[in-house]
Design a protein around this motif. Sequence first.
Motif, PDB file in Angstrom:
ATOM      1  N   THR A  52      46.490   6.409  33.821  1.00 22.53           N
ATOM      2  CA  THR A  52      46.678   4.965  33.678  1.00 22.53           C
ATOM      3  C   THR A  52      46.228   4.253  34.951  1.00 22.53           C
ATOM      4  N   TYR A  66      42.774   0.506  26.304  1.00 20.01           N
ATOM      5  CA  TYR A  66      43.281  -0.348  27.385  1.00 20.01           C
ATOM      6  C   TYR A  66      42.144  -0.862  28.265  1.00 20.01           C
ATOM      7  N   LEU A 111      52.252   2.657  26.912  1.00 23.56           N
ATOM      8  CA  LEU A 111      50.877   2.904  26.505  1.00 23.56           C
ATOM      9  C   LEU A 111      50.676   4.349  26.049  1.00 23.56           C
ATOM     10  N   CYS A 169      47.482  -1.463  22.946  1.00 23.48           N
ATOM     11  CA  CYS A 169      46.810  -0.166  22.817  1.00 23.48           C
ATOM     12  C   CYS A 169      47.759   1.027  22.692  1.00 23.48           C
ATOM     13  N   SER A 170      49.041   0.783  22.735  1.00 26.78           N
ATOM     14  CA  SER A 170      49.998   1.874  22.589  1.00 26.78           C
ATOM     15  C   SER A 170      49.796   2.587  21.256  1.00 26.78           C
ATOM     16  N   LEU A 184      49.034  -0.953  36.420  1.00 26.42           N
ATOM     17  CA  LEU A 184      49.962  -0.894  35.300  1.00 26.42           C
ATOM     18  C   LEU A 184      51.296  -0.314  35.771  1.00 26.42           C
ATOM     19  N   THR A 232      40.424  -3.996  26.765  1.00 26.55           N
ATOM     20  CA  THR A 232      41.178  -5.156  26.303  1.00 26.55           C
ATOM     21  C   THR A 232      40.598  -6.432  26.923  1.00 26.55           C
ATOM     22  N   SER A 286      48.284  -5.797  27.250  1.00 25.09           N
ATOM     23  CA  SER A 286      47.206  -4.847  26.964  1.00 25.09           C
ATOM     24  C   SER A 286      47.784  -3.475  26.634  1.00 25.09           C
ATOM     25  N   ALA A 287      48.803  -3.052  27.393  1.00 30.22           N
ATOM     26  CA  ALA A 287      49.443  -1.765  27.124  1.00 30.22           C
ATOM     27  C   ALA A 287      50.116  -1.778  25.759  1.00 30.22           C
TER      28      ALA A 287
END
Length: 106
Positions: free
Chosen positions: A33, A58, A45, A74-75, A37, A61, A70-71
């Motif tokens: 990551t 991510y 995420l 896209c999780s 973040l 995004t 964003s997290a």
Amino acid sequence: MKFATLTLSLILSTFSLHALGSATGPVDCYKNTPANLSAESSVELCKGATSSAPIECYKHTPTNLSAELSARLCSGASSNAPNECYNSTPANLSAELSVELCAGAR
């Protein structure tokens, strides 16, 4: 007979490696990551990840989204579909509602 045994052995070895890879997918994702973040968003995420798809999602995004949104978008992603969905939402829909709508898109 030896060829069949060898082939079956290779298939089972490949299956075992796939199973192992998916078991460590969330940790592998977490380790990759971005530094911006937070730990909480990184966990969100990567929870349940079986590949690097959430990280790839991510990275793509929209720049107007916060790291946290964003997290969330896209999780659990298995492709870039959440971004494609987000980019097609109506302009009058807030970023938060657009993320809620598109998170999990396949």
